[in-house]
Design a protein around this motif. Structure first.
Motif, short mmCIF file in Angstrom:
data_model
loop_
_atom_site.label_atom_id
_atom_site.label_comp_id
_atom_site.label_asym_id
_atom_site.label_seq_id
_atom_site.Cartn_x
_atom_site.Cartn_y
_atom_site.Cartn_z
N TYR A 104 0.86 -1.17 0.00
CA TYR A 104 0.00 0.00 0.00
C TYR A 104 0.90 1.22 0.00
N TYR A 162 4.17 1.01 2.09
CA TYR A 162 4.09 0.00 3.14
C TYR A 162 4.07 -1.40 2.52
N TYR A 210 -13.81 -0.29 8.30
CA TYR A 210 -12.74 -0.26 9.30
C TYR A 210 -12.51 1.17 9.79
N TYR A 256 -9.23 3.27 11.51
CA TYR A 256 -7.82 3.28 11.89
C TYR A 256 -7.50 4.61 12.56
N GLN A 312 -4.19 7.13 13.09
CA GLN A 312 -2.81 7.37 12.65
C GLN A 312 -2.29 8.62 13.34
N GLN A 371 3.45 8.24 12.37
CA GLN A 371 3.31 6.82 12.67
C GLN A 371 2.46 6.14 11.60
N ALA A 372 2.47 4.82 11.62
CA ALA A 372 1.66 4.05 10.68
C ALA A 372 0.23 3.96 11.18
N PRO A 373 -0.72 3.75 10.30
CA PRO A 373 -2.10 3.54 10.73
C PRO A 373 -2.22 2.31 11.62
N GLU A 380 -10.45 -4.34 18.33
CA GLU A 380 -9.08 -4.78 18.57
C GLU A 380 -8.83 -4.79 20.08
N LEU A 419 -8.78 7.33 10.02
CA LEU A 419 -9.00 6.84 8.67
C LEU A 419 -10.10 5.79 8.66
N LEU A 427 -13.35 -9.52 4.25
CA LEU A 427 -12.22 -9.30 5.17
C LEU A 427 -10.89 -9.55 4.47
N GLU A 482 -8.67 -6.22 -0.92
CA GLU A 482 -7.98 -4.95 -0.72
C GLU A 482 -8.90 -3.96 -0.02
N GLN A 483 -8.29 -3.07 0.73
CA GLN A 483 -9.06 -2.08 1.45
C GLN A 483 -8.99 -0.73 0.74
N PHE A 496 -9.46 3.27 1.30
CA PHE A 496 -9.41 4.24 2.38
C PHE A 496 -10.02 5.57 1.98
N GLY A 497 -10.64 6.21 2.96
CA GLY A 497 -11.05 7.58 2.79
C GLY A 497 -9.89 8.53 3.04
N PRO A 498 -10.12 9.83 2.87
CA PRO A 498 -9.04 10.80 3.02
C PRO A 498 -8.66 11.08 4.47
#
Lengths: 116, 112
Positions: free
Chosen positions: A36, A87, B33, B35, B37, B41-43, B57, B90, B97, B100-101, B103-105
């Protein structure tokens, strides 16, 4: 969860190829390799994924080592719009495990800078 | 174009004041989903819905809740935001599941 290791940052010149490496020495036989990228101020976007064979799509190519312990994302001609964090993520084969283990776990990624 | 929409793009709230972030999708995907961030850092996945089934989670604080009233919409509620909750949030969708996912902005949350 299987881990990946990527360089923190890389630089490229516009219109030149870029090879982004990823090490995943603990990959299991059923893990898919996903990439990604996240452009500045945007959400991540899917780039490509593969299992064993090299893969090509309109965005990039994915070269997977024969032992699968590493892979390389290839951008054939970098543009300024390719500047992003890339990533490399391992995801289990969905037919082997339940959905609970198939989530995306993002590592630190590689920040790609593209110079004009 | 089919897409994932997040509103607002920027949200400012006060310490301890509840806030709700919104996500909608036109992809008709089964999974949504959320997330978090934080800067540089990573999501990090907070939770997800598969249809109406909610999956939290293990390390998501109780302060974070979610609602999915229908296929198209999903909300993230932060009951009592702390300074440490300032982040980009995000929303993403997936057909299943395993796909591919998308994502929104993102919504950038500031806590004063």
């Amino acid at each position: 969860d299987a881990k990946t290791t990527q360089p923190n940052s890389m630089e490229s010149n516009e219109e030149e190829p870029v090879h982004l490496p990823c090490n995943h020495s603990t990959i299991s036989g059923t893990d898919y390799i996903h990439w990604y990228r996240q452009l500045p101020s945007q959400g991540p976007e899917y780039v490509i994924h593969g299992l064993t064979s090299n893969v090509n799509n309109r965005m990039a190519s994915l070269a997977i080592a024969e032992d699968r312990k590493s892979s390389t994302l290839i951008l054939h001609r970098a543009t300024l719009r390719d500047a992003a964090v890339y990533y490399c993520i391992l995801r289990p084969d969905p037919t082997m495990y339940g959905g609970a283990t198939n989530k995306l776990i993002f590592g630190t990624g590689t920040l790609l800078a593209v110079q004009p | 174009d089919a897409m994932v929409i997040q509103n607002p793009r920027y949200q400012v709230t006060q310490f301890g004041k509840p806030v709700t972030l919104s996500c909608s999708q036109t992809l008709n995907h089964n999974v949504m989903y959320w997330y978090q961030q934080k800067s540089s850092q990573a999501p990090k996945l907070l939770f997800h819905y598969y249809d109406k089934d909610f999956n939290n989670e293990a390390d998501t604080p109780d302060n974070f809740q979610s609602r999915r009233p229908n296929t198209s919409f999903c909300f993230l509620d932060i009951r009592s935001p702390g300074l440490g909750d300032a982040a980009m949030y995000l929303c993403a969708t997936g057909q299943t599941l395993y796909n591919e996912q998308f994502f929104g902005p993102g919504t950038r949350l500031t806590v004063l």
